[in-house]
Motif scaffolding. Structure first.
Motif, PDB file in Angstrom:
ATOM      1  N   TYR A 130      66.187 -19.419  21.878  1.00 42.82           N
ATOM      2  CA  TYR A 130      67.407 -19.957  21.282  1.00 42.82           C
ATOM      3  C   TYR A 130      67.211 -21.380  20.758  1.00 42.82           C
ATOM      4  O   TYR A 130      67.912 -21.815  19.839  1.00 42.82           O
ATOM      5  CB  TYR A 130      68.556 -19.952  22.297  1.00 42.82           C
ATOM      6  CG  TYR A 130      69.067 -18.564  22.606  1.00 42.82           C
ATOM      7  CD1 TYR A 130      70.015 -17.960  21.793  1.00 42.82           C
ATOM      8  CD2 TYR A 130      68.588 -17.855  23.705  1.00 42.82           C
ATOM      9  CE1 TYR A 130      70.477 -16.682  22.075  1.00 42.82           C
ATOM     10  CE2 TYR A 130      69.039 -16.576  23.986  1.00 42.82           C
ATOM     11  CZ  TYR A 130      69.987 -15.997  23.166  1.00 42.82           C
ATOM     12  OH  TYR A 130      70.435 -14.729  23.435  1.00 42.82           O
ATOM     13  N   VAL A 140      68.204 -26.096  17.299  1.00 44.47           N
ATOM     14  CA  VAL A 140      68.612 -24.696  17.397  1.00 44.47           C
ATOM     15  C   VAL A 140      67.672 -23.838  16.560  1.00 44.47           C
ATOM     16  O   VAL A 140      67.375 -24.163  15.402  1.00 44.47           O
ATOM     17  CB  VAL A 140      70.062 -24.521  16.915  1.00 44.47           C
ATOM     18  CG1 VAL A 140      70.464 -23.039  16.920  1.00 44.47           C
ATOM     19  CG2 VAL A 140      71.012 -25.336  17.786  1.00 44.47           C
ATOM     20  N   VAL A 191      75.088 -20.768  20.161  1.00 49.86           N
ATOM     21  CA  VAL A 191      74.053 -20.403  19.196  1.00 49.86           C
ATOM     22  C   VAL A 191      74.302 -18.988  18.680  1.00 49.86           C
ATOM     23  O   VAL A 191      74.225 -18.720  17.479  1.00 49.86           O
ATOM     24  CB  VAL A 191      72.654 -20.509  19.833  1.00 49.86           C
ATOM     25  CG1 VAL A 191      71.590 -19.984  18.874  1.00 49.86           C
ATOM     26  CG2 VAL A 191      72.357 -21.947  20.220  1.00 49.86           C
TER      27      VAL A 191
END
Length: 465
Positions: free
Chosen positions: A82, A93, A42
Motif C-alpha cells: 500500500y 502511497v 488508500v
C-alpha cells in the motif's frame, strides 16, 4: 489516543501538507487501528497514488501515538504494497494496479463506448482555453472588490450589457440589459420559469427532450404534448388554457426541422390572443450551414417570448452560464425565484464571458466552430449518402437518421461499441402506431481524430453488418 464516545478516534493527517480525516477504532489497538485507517484511505482513493505521508515523527506528534508504533504501521503497509518507502523521498502511497475506479453519474454506465455519437454536447476538446484565460485575467484585473461579494440575482451588469449587444446583433433578440437574467444554463431557466408560472399546462414539443419535460414536472408544471411535423411545432392543438409552450424553432430537437415562417406567425398570434408565453430554447441557433442563422422568434413578439440561451454548445457545458431574456412583466418574479434558488450565478465567469463577447473573441470562436461542425456535417452526409432518411442537417450539432427497426440497429451499434441516441425515447408516450423510428446522431461530441472512424462504424451498422 483518547477514546471518543462512539469508540472511534479521528486522526488529522496534515503533516505533509495533505489534510485527511482518518478514523481509528481504539478496540483494534493503536498500531492495528492506524494501519486499518490508512489502508482504507488508500483503497477508497482518499489517499491518491504518489501522495507523500507525514514523517513518522510528525504523525506521532499529531496523533499522540508513539513514533515506533507509527513506524511499525508504515512498515507493515509497505510490506503489503500500500505504501512505498525510499531513502530521501519519504513514504508515499503506492499505485494499486487492481483497484477499480468508482463509477459516478454518467460514468456509472457499464462499459464506455468506443465511439460516441450521442447528441447533446459540443466538441469540448476545442474549448478556447488560451482565449478564455486571457479574458479571465483581464476580468480579474479590472474587477472591483465587490465582484467577490454576493451579487445581483439577475447577474453581473457587465455580462448583461455585453449580451444585450451580442444577441441583438447576431440573433435579432430585443434584449435590454434590465430584461436579462443570468442563469447556470437553460435547465435552470426552465425551472425558474415553471415556478413563476405556478402550475398550469405547459405544452412541449413531441418528440422533444425527455429531461426537459421532467424539469418542468419537477417544478410543478403539467406537461402536455405539442406535436411536431415537417414544418415544426403544430399550433392548432394549443388550447386557451395552456400557460406556455416550449419550442426549439431554430433547429428542433430531435427532428432537426426549422420552424416554418407561417408557423412562427401562428404561434405568436396564439400567444397574443391567449395571453400565453412562448419559451424559445435557442440551444444551437448559431450553427446554421445552408444560409445565415435564422433570427430568433423573440424578435417577432418580445412581449410574449421568453428567450433561453446558453454557452454550453458554443463554449462548453462546464461553464454553467446561460441567460434568459424576459418580457418586462416577468423580470422581477424570475429574479426573486433566482434569489431563492441559488442567490446568484458565480460572478468571475460572468466577467470573463463579458470580456470575451465585448472583444469579439466569442464571435471568432463561433465562426471557427461553425466551419468545423459544417465539415463534420458534410463528412456525415458524404459517408451516409446512400442511406435514406438523413434529416435535420441544415443546422445544429445532430442529425436524425430514419431506420426501420430502432431496436435491431441499436443492437448492432452496441456490438460495435458505438453509442447513438434513439428517436423512440423522445416521444411523450412510450407506445404509438405509425411513428417514425430513427437514430439521433450527434456529430459535435467526438474528437477530430476519431470522428471519421466513428462514421465508418455508423455506416456499417446502418448497412446491416
Amino acid at each position: 489516543m483518547a477514546d471518543h464516545a462512539d469508540g472511534v478516534v479521528p486522526l488529522a493527517l496534515g503533516g505533509a501538507g495533505v489534510d485527511l480525516h482518518l478514523e481509528a477504532d481504539p478496540a483494534e489497538g493503536r498500531r492495528a487501528g492506524l494501519e486499518r485507517a490508512l489502508r482504507d484511505a488508500v483503497r477508497d482513493g482518499r489517499l491518491a497514488p504518489g501522495t507523500r505521508l507525514p514523517a513518522t515523527r510528525l504523525l506521532a506528534a499529531e496523533t499522540g501515538i508513539s513514533r515506533n508504533t507509527v513506524k511499525a504501521a508504515y512498515d507493515q503497509l509497505v510490506a503489503e504494497g500500500y505504501l512505498i518507502a525510499r531513502q530521501g523521498s519519504g513514504t508515499r502511497v503506492a499505485a494499486l494496479p487492481h483497484r477499480p475506479a468508482e463509477p459516478s453519474g454518467a460514468a456509472a454506465h457499464v462499459g464506455a463506448p468506443r465511439f460516441d455519437l450521442r447528441p447533446g454536447s459540443p466538441d469540448v476538446g476545442t474549448f478556447p482555453a488560451a482565449v478564455w484565460l486571457r479574458s479571465l485575467r483581464r476580468a480579474i484585473a479590472a474587477a472591483p472588490s465587490t465582484a467577490y461579494d454576493y451579487g445581483d440575482p439577475r447577474g453581473r451588469a457587465e455580462l448583461r450589457t455585453a449580451l444585450s449587444e451580442y444577441l441583438g446583433r447576431t440573433r435579432g433578440v430585443i434584449a435590454p440589459p434590465e430584461r436579462i437574467v443570468i442563469t447556470s444554463g437553460s435547465v435552470q431557466g426552465l425551472a425558474l420559469l415553471t415556478r413563476v408560472l405556478e402550475g398550469g399546462p405547459v405544452a412541449m414539443e413531441d418528440p422533444g427532450l425527455p429531461f426537459h419535460r421532467e424539469v418542468v414536472r419537477h417544478n410543478g408544471g403539467d406537461v402536455t404534448a405539442a406535436p411536431v411535423d415537417d414544418l415544426g411545432v403544430r399550433t392548432e392543438g394549443l388550447g386557451a388554457d395552456v400557460r406556455a409552450v416550449v419550442v426549439t424553432p431554430a433547429h428542433q430537437y430531435p427532428t432537426g426541422v426549422t420552424l416554418h415562417p407561417a408557423r412562427r406567425r401562428a404561434l405568436t398570434d396564439w400567444a397574443r390572443a391567449c395571453g400565453a408565453l412562448i419559451v424559445e430554447d435557442d440551444y444551437d441557433g448559431e450553427f446554421r450551414y445552408d444560409r445565415q442563422p435564422v433570427g430568433a422568434l423573440q424578435g417577432m413578439a418580445p412581449g410574449q417570448v421568453v428567450y433561453l440561451g446558453t454557452a454550453s454548445k458554443t463554449l462548453g457545458p462546464a461553464l454553467r452560464l446561460g441567460w434568459m431574456v424576459l418580457p418586462p412583466v416577468l423580470v422581477d418574479a424570475v429574479a426573486d425565484a433566482k434569489l431563492h434558488s441559488d442567490h446568484h450565478t458565480e460572478s468571475i465567469g460572468q466577467l470573463a464571458l463579458a470580456d470575451l463577447i465585448a472583444g469579439h473573441a466569442y464571435d471568432r470562436h463561433i465562426r471557427a466552430s461553425r466551419l468545423r461542425y459544417r465539415r463534420r456535417r458534410d463528412l456525415l452526409l458524404d459517408r451516409l449518402g446512400a442511406h435514406r432518411g438523413v434529416r435535420g442537417v441544415a443546422a445544429g450539432l445532430h442529425a436524425l437518421v430514419e431506420v426501420d427497426d430502432e431496436a435491431e440497429v441499436l443492437a448492432r451499434a452496441e456490438a460495435e461499441g458505438l453509442a447513438v441516441g434513439r428517436l423512440g425515447e423522445h416521444w411523450h408516450t412510450a407506445r404509438g402506431t405509425g411513428r417514425p423510428q430513427g437514430l439521433v446522431v450527434g456529430y459535435g461530441t467526438p474528437r477530430e481524430q476519431v470522428y471519421p472512424e466513428a462514421l465508418e462504424v455508423l455506416a456499417r451498422v446502418l448497412g446491416g453488418g
